[in-house]
Design an enzyme around this catalytic site. Structure first.
Site, PDB file in Angstrom:
ATOM      1  CG  ASP A   1      -1.876  -1.222   1.181  1.00  0.00           C
ATOM      2  OD1 ASP A   1      -1.654  -2.124   0.345  1.00  0.00           O
ATOM      3  OD2 ASP A   1      -2.800  -1.290   2.003  1.00  0.00           O
TER       4      ASP A   1
ATOM      5  CD  GLU B   1      -2.260  -6.403   8.671  1.00  0.00           C
ATOM      6  OE1 GLU B   1      -2.742  -5.878   9.706  1.00  0.00           O
ATOM      7  OE2 GLU B   1      -2.550  -5.993   7.527  1.00  0.00           O
TER       8      GLU B   1
HETATM    9  C1  6A9 Z   1      -9.492  -1.822   5.263  1.00  0.00           C
HETATM   10  C2  6A9 Z   1     -10.469  -1.736   7.501  1.00  0.00           C
HETATM   11  C3  6A9 Z   1     -12.352  -3.050  10.320  1.00  0.00           C
HETATM   12  C4  6A9 Z   1      -3.460  -4.894   3.413  1.00  0.00           C
HETATM   13  O1  6A9 Z   1      -4.389  -8.936   3.947  1.00  0.00           O
HETATM   14  C5  6A9 Z   1      -5.246  -8.208   3.156  1.00  0.00           C
HETATM   15  C6  6A9 Z   1      -4.566  -6.935   2.647  1.00  0.00           C
HETATM   16  C7  6A9 Z   1      -3.319  -7.287   1.829  1.00  0.00           C
HETATM   17  O2  6A9 Z   1      -3.709  -7.927   0.644  1.00  0.00           O
HETATM   18  C8  6A9 Z   1      -2.496  -6.065   1.481  1.00  0.00           C
HETATM   19  O3  6A9 Z   1      -1.311  -6.452   0.852  1.00  0.00           O
HETATM   20  N1  6A9 Z   1      -4.237  -6.059   3.783  1.00  0.00           N
HETATM   21  C9  6A9 Z   1      -2.171  -5.279   2.723  1.00  0.00           C
HETATM   22  O4  6A9 Z   1      -1.430  -4.137   2.400  1.00  0.00           O
HETATM   23  C10 6A9 Z   1      -5.440  -5.668   4.571  1.00  0.00           C
HETATM   24  C11 6A9 Z   1      -6.384  -4.806   3.778  1.00  0.00           C
HETATM   25  C12 6A9 Z   1      -7.567  -4.320   4.509  1.00  0.00           C
HETATM   26  C13 6A9 Z   1      -8.310  -3.295   3.686  1.00  0.00           C
HETATM   27  C14 6A9 Z   1      -9.621  -2.896   4.248  1.00  0.00           C
HETATM   28  C15 6A9 Z   1     -10.710  -1.713   6.030  1.00  0.00           C
HETATM   29  C16 6A9 Z   1     -11.565  -2.454   8.175  1.00  0.00           C
HETATM   30  O5  6A9 Z   1     -11.439  -2.308   9.562  1.00  0.00           O
END
Ligand code: 6A9
Length: 801
Positions: free
Chosen positions: A574, A771
């Site tokens: 991100d 994470e």
């Molecule tokens: C946000 C917040 C209750 C971000 O693991 C899933 C993803 C990855 O694919 C990505 O590489 N995560 C990483 O940079 C999490 C993404 C969450 C986005 C939604 C909403 C909700 O709070």
């Protein structure tokens, strides 16, 4: 035109028809966003769930546990054994309520409608010197057609004995649900109700409600509202403060009311100390008992352990002070990943018209193609998928899934194929799949509006093919090395399936044991996968500017669409530093992913006998890899970089030392004798830059933005990226002859130990896997439990790459 794809036939399914007796995956803990929630993998059917609260005071009810929530302050919860076809055991440490809960789940095959199951919910005090007063509520709710009726006579006190329901749905046919108490429960006694008016002392209290279609997921609100109203009525009659208030267990009771044509039923109990109760779902005429659970769970546990030690063994030579603790850890992360698989169904939000300024010169300019701007709800879809985090991100994420499937595939090959097919069914007629799958109201309720909308020109790293090549590798291993060379002739031979194996070892490998099935499967997914690949090449193409003068290929250059000033969410990294947005910029990670995608497509094409395609993919892969060097290597910086375009329309390298710089190495694209390998290994092994005692940092510790801003991808350690590095070292750079082999071997051994020991240590310390891990201290950070790609540590322990 656009609407047409909804009508296209789905990939022909080679799986058992859902609900058919042979579909051992029909029921599951497919509501992984709940601490314990079962449903079948069909839309609009029976949904069950568990909630509980403490009755040690009047406040704990406001912290009722239902959906996994970091705010609940639990000291860990995880499936510790989970077999997707048999069931599992989960342990939940609810320290604030002084109770350790165990949920056991056992599938019982039989009949024509998906079989039966049994669940056991147990509680015991964590600290035996303190009160442990818990009120669990188990509910069953029906979405869609069918009905449930209560069979038990209630009286004004609630119910003394077992509670039974009968029901019917088109998918499940006739069924019975029974809730039966364990033998040694201590209930809140009448004595404790001493100064209560109208004490209702039955062992169970009830509620039956009619909720609108599609709202069973709001069970917590629906069930609590009448309980709170009832509590307020009772409190009203206590006007004398001298007398105090009655016991919270008496105040917070379901009202023992059943409304006509109810489709949501809740059964509540009030315990004081250790407890146990069983829930039986009996399909058709099947009958289950508590003895079936006693026997079934210990058999399940024995077979799980045996299978786990075979597929993901802890190497006996691994240096650790507590090998048993490491094994428990590896079992738990594997089980929680598989127990965290969910089934989702519902509509999602799409914006076909949106494009950033720098994306607008694409041919597909939405403004000109007349696409409507703004979010629209599109037709419902279904998805069977693993989830990154049961508490924070309980839904499907495209590039996370490729990693999940690598891990799941070690335990249950066929489950990964079914999940993969479910994802492939989402590929639209253009070849696009949304990065984040937010299907239905329940899923949307957990995502802020600005993150809900998906855009059909946005990509995400193409990891799903990793699952396909892992499957092909398993098929080849199965055949032994000599036959493996015959690749595409596979299936013509006369292998006999290993049908005499015990059920626990042969389960989940039909597609490995029956060659024709494997080939049918691969042929069926080949076309949509190819469409998907072509979508990437078409829509994420970059322009070749000045650097193109030395580019060997005029076509292979790539740029992520949908980036903003500060974020490239589509890349998956991100807030990783990049240059300013520009229509002419080129992204190193994307070109590397595209080379990798071309190689995996080549492997798949070879296997299914698409000889011409295989040759074409090979050509593209070569051209792409050549361009990685020609366009992205900075001689000056001695590293791989993005490419930007300045105000004079000149290309320049955008270099930020971190994960991005490693991509051609991470994906194994460089030959072992590449002169660029040395500088990459030096960069990652340098403690001033990426190397830490806890794993590789996302950004160099010497970078001015290290640890700054959101600090999401600006330093913290991500396990899936470390896994890629380890896999690449293990399979290629530490294994093959070359000038850097020895250095690669050393780095591999050290990095592997750092990753295993830190993630394990943090699990023991906090009760969770996380994470990401702090770049300076190694402490777990952000979402937890995060048994998505962080669980890859289990593969690192067993060296399965
Ligand atoms: C946000 C917040 C209750 C971000 O693991 C899933 C993803 C990855 O694919 C990505 O590489 N995560 C990483 O940079 C999490 C993404 C969450 C986005 C939604 C909403 C909700 O709070």
């Amino acid at each position: 035109m656009r609407l047409l794809w909804a009508l296209l036939p789905l990939v022909p399914s080679v799986f058992a028809k859902p609900g058919n007796d042979s579909d051992s995956l029909f029921w599951g803990t497919y509501r992984p966003n709940l601490y314990f929630g079962l449903r079948p993998k069909v839309p609009q059917s029976l949904m069950t769930g568990l909630m509980w609260f403490g009755t040690q005071d009047y406040q704990s009810i406001s912290r009722t546990r239902h959906g996994c929530d970091q705010g609940d302050g639990l000291d860990g919860y995880s499936w510790i054994e989970y077999d997707p076809r048999e069931g599992g055991v989960q342990v939940i440490h609810d320290t604030p309520n002084n109770v350790k809960l165990t949920t056991e789940f056992l599938k019982v095959p039989g009949g024509e409608h998906g079989g039966s199951w049994a669940a056991r919910i147990k509680g015991e005090p964590i600290n035996h010197a303190l009160p442990s007063r818990v009120s669990p509520i188990f509910y069953v709710g029906l979405e869609g057609m069918g009905g449930i009726d209560m069979e038990t006579e209630e009286d004004e006190n609630g119910i003394e004995g077992p509670v039974a329901f009968t029901g019917f749905t088109p998918d499940l046919d006739d069924f019975t649900i029974r809730i039966v108490d364990g033998p040694n429960n201590v209930y809140i006694t009448e004595g404790q109700f001493a100064h209560a008016f109208h004490a209702r002392t039955g062992k169970s209290h009830l509620l039956g409600l009619r909720v609108p279609p599609g709202e069973v997921w709001k069970a917590l609100e629906y069930i609590q509202a009448p309980m709170i109203r009832h509590a307020q009525d009772i409190i009203k009659s206590y006007t004398d403060p001298q007398r105090g208030y009655p016991d919270p267990a008496f105040i917070f009771q379901l009202p023992d009311e059943i409304y006509s044509s109810s489709n949501l039923y809740a059964v509540q109990k009030h315990f004081d100390g250790p407890f146990q109760f069983d829930v039986f779902f009996e399909s058709g005429k099947q009958k289950l008992s508590s003895t079936d659970l006693d026997v079934g769970i210990s058999a399940l546990s024995a077979s799980y352990n045996e299978r786990f030690d075979t597929v993901l063994p802890i190497p006996s030579n691994y240096q650790t002070s507590d090998p048993e603790s490491l094994r428990e850890f590896s079992k738990a992360i594997t089980s929680n990943l598989i127990g965290g698989v969910g089934y989702f169904y519902g509509s999602s939000l799409l914006d076909r018209g949106f494009a950033y300024e720098w994306d607008q010169e694409d041919d597909s300019d939405p403004a000109e193609s007349g696409e409507k701007k703004g979010p629209t709800l599109v037709e419902p879809k279904s998805l069977l998928t693993a989830t990154p985090s049961r508490s924070f991100f309980p839904r499907g994420f495209y590039w996370d899934e490729g990693f999940h499937l690598l891990h799941i595939g070690q335990y249950d090959n066929d489950l990964t194929l079914e999940i993969l097919q479910s994802w492939i069914n989402l590929i639209d007629e253009d070849g696009w799949v949304a990065r984040e799958q937010i299907l239905g109201e329940e899923a949307r309720s957990r995502v802020p509006p600005e993150f809900q909308v998906q855009v059909p020109s946005y990509a995400n790293p193409p990891t799903l093919t990793m699952a396909v090549t892992a499957f092909i590798d398993r098929l080849r291993q199965q055949k032994g090395p000599s036959e493996a060379d015959l690749g595409m002739d596979y299936g013509m031979g006369s292998q006999t399936p290993l049908s005499s194996e015990s059920s626990s070892s042969s389960a989940g490998r039909r597609f490995l044991d029956e060659p024709e099935l494997a080939l049918d499967y691969l042929r069926a997914i080949y076309k949509p996968l190819k469409r998907h690949y072509e979508w990437f090449r078409r829509t994420q193409r970059g322009q070749i500017k000045q650097y193109g003068r030395k580019a060997r290929s005029r076509t292979e250059a790539y740029r992520w669409r949908g980036r903003s000033q500060q974020h490239v969410l589509t890349s998956g990294m991100d807030d990783y530093p990049r240059g300013p947005p520009h229509a002419g910029e080129l992204h190193l990670d994307l070109i590397s992913w595209m080379a990798f995608f071309s190689q995996t497509m080549r492997d798949i094409a070879e296997f299914v006998g698409e000889v011409d395609d295989a040759a074409a993919f090979e050509e593209i892969a070569k051209a792409t890899i050549a361009n990685i060097d020609d366009l992205h290597w900075s001689e000056e910086e001695q590293m791989y970089c993005d490419v930007g375009v300045n105000d004079d329309d000149e290309s320049y390298h955008v270099c930020h030392k971190g994960y991005l710089s490693l991509f051609p190495f991470l994906l194994g694209l460089l030959p072992p004798d590449s002169p660029h390998l040395g500088p990459i290994l030096d960069l990652l092994r340098d403690p001033q830059h990426l190397w830490s005692p806890y794993g590789l940092r996302s950004l160099s510790a010497s970078h001015p933005e290290f640890g700054q801003g959101e600090n999401y991808w600006k330093g913290p350690i991500w396990i899936q990226m470390n896994y890629l590095a380890l896999a690449s070292l293990h399979k290629k750079y530490a294994a093959l002859e070359g000038p850097y082999r020895q250095q690669a071997q050393q780095i591999y051994a050290e990095l592997r130990k750092n990753i295993i020991d830190n993630v394990h240590k943090e699990y023991v310390r906090t009760g969770y896997v996380w994470e990401q891990y702090d770049a300076l201290t190694g402490e777990g950070r952000r979402s937890h439990p995060f048994t998505g790609w962080t669980s890859l540590v289990a593969l690192v322990i067993s060296e399965k790459y």
